[in-house]
Design an enzyme around this catalytic site. Structure first.
Site, PDB file in Angstrom:
ATOM      1  N   PRO A 130     -25.611   5.857 -39.141  1.00 30.01           N
ATOM      2  CA  PRO A 130     -26.859   5.488 -39.802  1.00 30.01           C
ATOM      3  C   PRO A 130     -28.108   5.621 -38.924  1.00 30.01           C
ATOM      4  O   PRO A 130     -29.209   5.414 -39.428  1.00 30.01           O
ATOM      5  CB  PRO A 130     -26.634   4.027 -40.167  1.00 30.01           C
ATOM      6  N   ASP A 156     -29.982  17.210 -41.896  1.00 33.02           N
ATOM      7  CA  ASP A 156     -31.061  16.855 -42.820  1.00 33.02           C
ATOM      8  C   ASP A 156     -31.826  15.634 -42.324  1.00 33.02           C
ATOM      9  O   ASP A 156     -31.615  15.140 -41.228  1.00 33.02           O
ATOM     10  CB  ASP A 156     -30.579  16.741 -44.263  1.00 33.02           C
ATOM     11  N   LYS A 193     -35.436  17.695 -46.878  1.00 35.20           N
ATOM     12  CA  LYS A 193     -36.693  17.870 -47.614  1.00 35.20           C
ATOM     13  C   LYS A 193     -37.825  18.287 -46.680  1.00 35.20           C
ATOM     14  O   LYS A 193     -37.997  17.711 -45.619  1.00 35.20           O
ATOM     15  CB  LYS A 193     -37.069  16.556 -48.304  1.00 35.20           C
ATOM     16  N   ILE A 234     -19.499   9.502 -48.327  1.00 34.16           N
ATOM     17  CA  ILE A 234     -20.128   8.432 -49.116  1.00 34.16           C
ATOM     18  C   ILE A 234     -21.544   8.875 -49.465  1.00 34.16           C
ATOM     19  O   ILE A 234     -22.393   9.005 -48.575  1.00 34.16           O
ATOM     20  CB  ILE A 234     -20.130   7.099 -48.341  1.00 34.16           C
ATOM     21  N   ILE A 293       0.856  -1.201   0.000  1.00 35.98           N
ATOM     22  CA  ILE A 293       0.000   0.000   0.000  1.00 35.98           C
ATOM     23  C   ILE A 293       0.885   1.243   0.000  1.00 35.98           C
ATOM     24  O   ILE A 293       0.621   2.215  -0.722  1.00 35.98           O
ATOM     25  CB  ILE A 293      -0.905   0.018   1.254  1.00 35.98           C
ATOM     26  N   GLY A 323     -26.066  12.247 -42.334  1.00 36.45           N
ATOM     27  CA  GLY A 323     -26.294  10.836 -42.041  1.00 36.45           C
ATOM     28  C   GLY A 323     -25.131  10.005 -42.542  1.00 36.45           C
ATOM     29  O   GLY A 323     -24.507  10.345 -43.556  1.00 36.45           O
ATOM     30  N   GLY A 324     -24.799   8.944 -41.842  1.00 33.86           N
ATOM     31  CA  GLY A 324     -23.762   8.024 -42.301  1.00 33.86           C
ATOM     32  C   GLY A 324     -22.401   8.673 -42.338  1.00 33.86           C
ATOM     33  O   GLY A 324     -21.995   9.355 -41.399  1.00 33.86           O
ATOM     34  N   ASP A 325     -21.720   8.518 -43.446  1.00 34.12           N
ATOM     35  CA  ASP A 325     -20.393   9.101 -43.634  1.00 34.12           C
ATOM     36  C   ASP A 325     -20.504  10.249 -44.634  1.00 34.12           C
ATOM     37  O   ASP A 325     -21.151  10.100 -45.676  1.00 34.12           O
ATOM     38  CB  ASP A 325     -19.446   8.017 -44.177  1.00 34.12           C
ATOM     39  N   THR A 341     -20.998   4.371 -42.244  1.00 37.98           N
ATOM     40  CA  THR A 341     -21.866   4.519 -43.405  1.00 37.98           C
ATOM     41  C   THR A 341     -23.001   3.488 -43.350  1.00 37.98           C
ATOM     42  O   THR A 341     -22.888   2.463 -42.670  1.00 37.98           O
ATOM     43  CB  THR A 341     -21.055   4.395 -44.714  1.00 37.98           C
ATOM     44  N   MET A 348     -30.074   4.617 -51.811  1.00 40.48           N
ATOM     45  CA  MET A 348     -31.124   5.360 -52.522  1.00 40.48           C
ATOM     46  C   MET A 348     -31.779   4.492 -53.595  1.00 40.48           C
ATOM     47  O   MET A 348     -32.064   4.957 -54.694  1.00 40.48           O
ATOM     48  CB  MET A 348     -30.525   6.627 -53.176  1.00 40.48           C
ATOM     49  N   GLY A 373     -32.225   1.024 -40.893  1.00 42.39           N
ATOM     50  CA  GLY A 373     -31.241   0.144 -40.255  1.00 42.39           C
ATOM     51  C   GLY A 373     -30.609   0.759 -39.020  1.00 42.39           C
ATOM     52  O   GLY A 373     -30.465   1.978 -38.928  1.00 42.39           O
TER      53      GLY A 373
HETATM   54  N1  SAH Z   1     -23.845   9.485 -46.422  1.00 44.69           N
HETATM   55  C1  SAH Z   1     -24.802   8.447 -46.156  1.00 44.69           C
HETATM   56  C2  SAH Z   1     -25.627   8.087 -47.354  1.00 44.69           C
HETATM   57  C3  SAH Z   1     -26.504   9.184 -47.863  1.00 44.69           C
HETATM   58  S1  SAH Z   1     -27.461   8.700 -49.250  1.00 44.69           S
HETATM   59  C4  SAH Z   1     -24.078   7.225 -45.590  1.00 44.69           C
HETATM   60  O1  SAH Z   1     -22.851   7.163 -45.618  1.00 44.69           O
HETATM   61  O2  SAH Z   1     -24.748   6.334 -45.113  1.00 44.69           O
HETATM   62  C5  SAH Z   1     -28.979   8.278 -48.506  1.00 44.69           C
HETATM   63  C6  SAH Z   1     -29.210   6.800 -48.549  1.00 44.69           C
HETATM   64  O3  SAH Z   1     -28.491   6.146 -47.529  1.00 44.69           O
HETATM   65  C7  SAH Z   1     -30.636   6.380 -48.294  1.00 44.69           C
HETATM   66  O4  SAH Z   1     -31.414   6.518 -49.458  1.00 44.69           O
HETATM   67  C8  SAH Z   1     -30.472   4.934 -47.910  1.00 44.69           C
HETATM   68  O5  SAH Z   1     -30.252   4.132 -49.033  1.00 44.69           O
HETATM   69  C9  SAH Z   1     -29.166   4.974 -47.154  1.00 44.69           C
HETATM   70  N2  SAH Z   1     -29.378   5.002 -45.685  1.00 44.69           N
HETATM   71  C10 SAH Z   1     -28.901   5.900 -44.831  1.00 44.69           C
HETATM   72  N3  SAH Z   1     -29.240   5.595 -43.570  1.00 44.69           N
HETATM   73  C11 SAH Z   1     -29.940   4.453 -43.626  1.00 44.69           C
HETATM   74  C12 SAH Z   1     -30.571   3.618 -42.657  1.00 44.69           C
HETATM   75  N4  SAH Z   1     -30.532   3.911 -41.368  1.00 44.69           N
HETATM   76  N5  SAH Z   1     -31.202   2.514 -43.092  1.00 44.69           N
HETATM   77  C13 SAH Z   1     -31.245   2.201 -44.380  1.00 44.69           C
HETATM   78  N6  SAH Z   1     -30.683   2.947 -45.346  1.00 44.69           N
HETATM   79  C14 SAH Z   1     -30.030   4.057 -44.981  1.00 44.69           C
END
Ligand code: SAH
Length: 460
Positions: free
Chosen positions: A226, A249, A271, A307, A23, A302-304, A332, A384, A413
């Protein structure tokens, strides 16, 4: 408050440790880090402890404690397993008004040693006042993960400029504003990105420049993943909590927006109900304008962002206006959705490559190199692709892919609402209509989809 936190300057100051076991060793390691001279008095001393004390030029006295051992010391630590002896040391120290710590006996202490997050020169101390050291340590782990490792380097950088800043800014308020700007802005971000030399130059320039010459704003282009907020990166979260304005968005989940700063201005650029998104060019210009107003702008995607995110277009404009920006990758949709649907994107037996493809239709058709997309050993991921689903399936079959090829459609997803439909190229378009699928959806095509039967783990 039972204890007032104070930081103790112990460089070169003699301290005494009563006790020579494990200790005592633990405490001695801490004292050594702070530069104290460690003297030991004990009947028996562990060899490592002896070595450590000697390395600080302290003395070791083998024998029984006597009050003379604590005279003239800056800190007294009792670390024996003899309660009566610990109490004796504590009483003696209290009488002489010497700070004393008794290991595991808060009631005998006038000072306690907190759990420490060491980003020297920045040091964070957490204490439960001796009530629950485990809780204090748990909290320490949480803070560890929140405080960037580079904060120590940042503090050093700033320390080197303090005198200069004092000369340039006369009042406390001016200095405070200056430092807040530096520590919250691009200069600090440079340090986090490992570019200390650039940060140093920027800070020098900043001090020499007229305030009006400086663009204070910056932009963070951040991938929000996502949907599941747990998939954010540490860096994304940190910048989300820093930004003054947030542009986001449709794809960014509400739960994620909730994690941005409470008082940040939030601007929706996706949108609207009229189905018109803010045009890309307007978003690009908005980013430039807000940054020029001196704001820290978060562009959350959203996502990356790189991409199918048009992230490249947004930062091109920033670069041409010399506005500092950084880009944070995100998970992504292809990674997130495939993982949460139990469908690997590659597999030694099924697919040696994977392609991310946009299924977005132009003039009602998808102009894609279909002949390249029919090889059986590659996984296709369509972003998309919901509107174009019938065309995608039809073209793949037309160019020779087996109509029985499995296809998964993943809606929303990684979120609580995730839905996965599995079918084949021939039947999926009808299935999607019947099941009233809604965006966002991702398509995964290839033999690999069959693995889901065994690997699905997420849906309840
Ligand atoms: N930059 C994003 C993609 C943008 S394009 C990325 O890297 O994921 C938008 C498309 O991403 C959607 O039309 C769909 O095809 C897909 N997408 C994004 N999030 C999603 C989710 N949670 N579930 C299913 N598809 C998803």
């Amino acid at each position: 408050m039972d204890f007032l936190p104070l930081y103790f300057q112990l460089q070169g100051k003699p301290c005494v440790m009563v006790g020579g076991g494990t200790i005592a060793l633990r405490k001695a390691i801490l004292l050594q880090k702070s530069g104290a001279i460690i003297n030991i008095v004990a009947r028996k001393v562990l060899p490592e402890l002896r070595q450590l004390a000697e390395s600080t030029e302290g003395t070791i006295r083998i024998g029984d404690y006597s009050v003379a051992d604590i005279e003239g010391m800056f800190l007294v630590v009792a670390a024996t397993d003899d309660e009566a002896l610990n109490k004796q040391v504590s009483d003696d120290a209290h009488q002489r008004q010497l700070p004393v710590n008794v290991v595991d006996s808060p009631e005998l202490c006038s000072v306690i040693l907190p759990a420490i997050i060491d980003r020297s020169p920045l040091v964070i101390a957490v204490s439960s006042g001796g009530k629950s050291p485990v809780l204090a340590r748990m909290l320490r782990s949480k803070i560890e993960s929140l405080v960037p490792a580079a904060y120590g380097r940042l503090a050093n950088l700033v320390g080197g400029f303090r005198d200069k800043v004092k000369l340039s800014y006369k009042t406390v308020d001016e200095r405070k504003n200056f430092w807040e700007e530096v520590l919250n802005g691009p200069i600090a971000e440079m340090v986090f990105a490992g570019k200390d030399t650039v940060a140093n130059q920027m800070l020098s320039q900043r001090l020499d420049a007229e305030p009006a010459e400086m663009i204070k704003g910056e932009v963070y282009l951040v991938g929000a993943g996502p949907g599941d907020p747990d998939l954010l990166t540490f860096r994304a979260l940190r910048l989300m909590q820093k930004a003054d304005v947030v542009l986001y968005d449709r794809l960014v989940a509400d739960q994620i927006i909730e994690l941005t700063r409470r008082d940040a201005e939030r601007i929706y650029v996706g949108k609207k109900r009229s189905n018109h998104a803010v045009p890309q060019e307007d978003i690009n210009q908005m980013l430039v304008k807000l940054a020029k107003e001196g704001k820290r702008v978060l562009r959350l995607k959203g996502g990356d962002p790189f991409i199918f995110g048009r992230g490249g277009e947004e930062i091109e404009q920033l670069a041409s206006h010399n506005i500092p920006f950084q880009v944070v990758p995100g998970v992504t949709a292809a990674s997130g959705c495939s993982t949460y649907a139990g469908i690997p994107l590659t597999h030694r037996d099924y697919a040696q490559s994977v392609r991310f493809i946009t299924g977005h239709l132009k003039n009602g058709t998808a102009d894609l190199p279909w002949d390249e997309l029919v090889h059986t050993n590659q996984t296709l991921v369509f972003y998309m692709g919901l509107v174009g689903l019938p065309i995608i399936c039809q073209k793949l079959i037309e160019y020779g892919r087996n109509p029985e090829t499995p296809i998964a459609l993943i809606q929303q997803g990684t979120t609580e609402q995730q839905r996965v439909l599995v079918s084949n190229l021939r039947e999926m378009p009808a299935t999607a209509v019947k099941e009233q699928v809604r965006a966002p959806t991702l398509l995964i095509i290839g033999e690999i989809v069959t693995l889901r039967e065994k690997l699905a783990w997420f849906e309840h």
